[in-house]
Design a protein around this motif. Structure first.
Motif, PDB file in Angstrom:
ATOM      1  N   PHE A   1       0.749  -1.350   0.137  1.00 52.63           N
ATOM      2  CA  PHE A   1       0.251  -0.017   0.098  1.00 52.63           C
ATOM      3  C   PHE A   1       0.891   1.140   0.119  1.00 52.63           C
ATOM      4  O   PHE A   1       0.616   2.218  -0.921  1.00 52.63           O
ATOM      5  CB  PHE A   1      -0.981  -0.095   1.324  1.00 52.63           C
ATOM      6  N   VAL A   2       2.085   1.433   0.795  1.00 50.57           N
ATOM      7  CA  VAL A   2       2.578   2.460   0.909  1.00 50.57           C
ATOM      8  C   VAL A   2       3.440   2.764  -0.313  1.00 50.57           C
ATOM      9  O   VAL A   2       3.504   3.924  -0.958  1.00 50.57           O
ATOM     10  CB  VAL A   2       3.754   2.449   2.188  1.00 50.57           C
TER      11      VAL A   2
ATOM     12  N   SER B   1       2.674   1.606  -3.325  1.00 47.98           N
ATOM     13  CA  SER B   1       1.958   1.858  -4.348  1.00 47.98           C
ATOM     14  C   SER B   1       1.387   3.380  -4.206  1.00 47.98           C
ATOM     15  O   SER B   1       1.120   4.081  -5.485  1.00 47.98           O
ATOM     16  CB  SER B   1       0.878   1.038  -4.636  1.00 47.98           C
ATOM     17  N   SER B   2       1.288   3.898  -3.259  1.00 49.77           N
ATOM     18  CA  SER B   2       0.914   5.155  -2.968  1.00 49.77           C
ATOM     19  C   SER B   2       2.117   6.085  -3.318  1.00 49.77           C
ATOM     20  O   SER B   2       1.655   7.227  -3.861  1.00 49.77           O
ATOM     21  CB  SER B   2       0.431   5.565  -1.484  1.00 49.77           C
ATOM     22  N   MET B   3       3.174   5.780  -2.860  1.00 50.98           N
ATOM     23  CA  MET B   3       4.484   6.596  -3.366  1.00 50.98           C
ATOM     24  C   MET B   3       4.404   6.728  -4.837  1.00 50.98           C
ATOM     25  O   MET B   3       4.718   7.605  -5.591  1.00 50.98           O
ATOM     26  CB  MET B   3       5.481   6.188  -2.598  1.00 50.98           C
TER      27      MET B   3
ATOM     28  N   ALA C   1       2.166   6.118  -7.066  1.00 44.24           N
ATOM     29  CA  ALA C   1       0.937   7.223  -7.650  1.00 44.24           C
ATOM     30  C   ALA C   1       1.289   8.650  -7.401  1.00 44.24           C
ATOM     31  O   ALA C   1       0.802   9.189  -8.246  1.00 44.24           O
ATOM     32  CB  ALA C   1      -0.404   6.602  -6.906  1.00 44.24           C
ATOM     33  N   LYS C   2       1.799   9.069  -6.292  1.00 46.48           N
ATOM     34  CA  LYS C   2       2.053  10.483  -5.799  1.00 46.48           C
ATOM     35  C   LYS C   2       3.127  10.878  -6.877  1.00 46.48           C
ATOM     36  O   LYS C   2       3.077  12.038  -7.397  1.00 46.48           O
ATOM     37  CB  LYS C   2       2.240  10.695  -4.532  1.00 46.48           C
TER      38      LYS C   2
ATOM     39  N   PRO D   1      -0.957   7.709 -10.976  1.00 49.02           N
ATOM     40  CA  PRO D   1      -1.904   6.933 -10.420  1.00 49.02           C
ATOM     41  C   PRO D   1      -2.160   5.700 -10.962  1.00 49.02           C
ATOM     42  O   PRO D   1      -2.550   4.569 -10.390  1.00 49.02           O
ATOM     43  CB  PRO D   1      -3.389   7.653 -10.227  1.00 49.02           C
TER      44      PRO D   1
ATOM     45  N   GLY E   1       0.652   3.367  -9.978  1.00 46.28           N
ATOM     46  CA  GLY E   1       0.433   2.928  -8.577  1.00 46.28           C
ATOM     47  C   GLY E   1      -0.491   1.726  -8.667  1.00 46.28           C
ATOM     48  O   GLY E   1      -0.309   0.683  -7.902  1.00 46.28           O
ATOM     49  N   PHE E   2      -1.636   1.859  -9.432  1.00 50.22           N
ATOM     50  CA  PHE E   2      -2.430   0.858  -9.549  1.00 50.22           C
ATOM     51  C   PHE E   2      -2.041  -0.410  -9.930  1.00 50.22           C
ATOM     52  O   PHE E   2      -2.297  -1.455  -9.741  1.00 50.22           O
ATOM     53  CB  PHE E   2      -3.792   1.300 -10.166  1.00 50.22           C
TER      54      PHE E   2
ATOM     55  N   ALA F   1       0.267  -2.101  -7.695  1.00 47.56           N
ATOM     56  CA  ALA F   1      -0.516  -2.836  -6.508  1.00 47.56           C
ATOM     57  C   ALA F   1      -1.016  -3.995  -7.147  1.00 47.56           C
ATOM     58  O   ALA F   1      -1.040  -5.110  -6.482  1.00 47.56           O
ATOM     59  CB  ALA F   1      -1.373  -1.942  -6.069  1.00 47.56           C
TER      60      ALA F   1
END
Length: 64
Positions: free
Chosen positions: A23-24, A26-28, A30-31, A35, A38-39, A42
């Motif tokens: 999660f962390v 993929s969030s990084m 994406a930012k 996005p 990131g998807f 994941a």
């Protein structure tokens, strides 16, 4: 048919830590980049972990 896995032998701590890492990161991604990337990251991690679960399910549930 999906075989059930004996979850008493699987440590929940490892599952929680690996899901937080996915999660962390993929969030990084994406930012920082996009996005969509990131998807994709994941999703590929979930597919990889599912494949590894299928590959090693005999060693997790040896009583069959």
């Amino acid at each position: 048919m999906v075989n059930s896995i004996n979850t008493k032998d699987l440590p929940i701590k490892d599952l929680v830590v690996s899901s937080l890492i996915v999660f962390v990161i993929s969030s990084m991604i994406a930012k920082i980049y996009n996005p969509y990337l990131g998807f994709i990251y994941a999703f590929t991690n979930v597919v990889t972990l599912t494949f590894l679960r299928w590959l090693y399910q005999d060693s997790w549930n040896p009583k069959q």
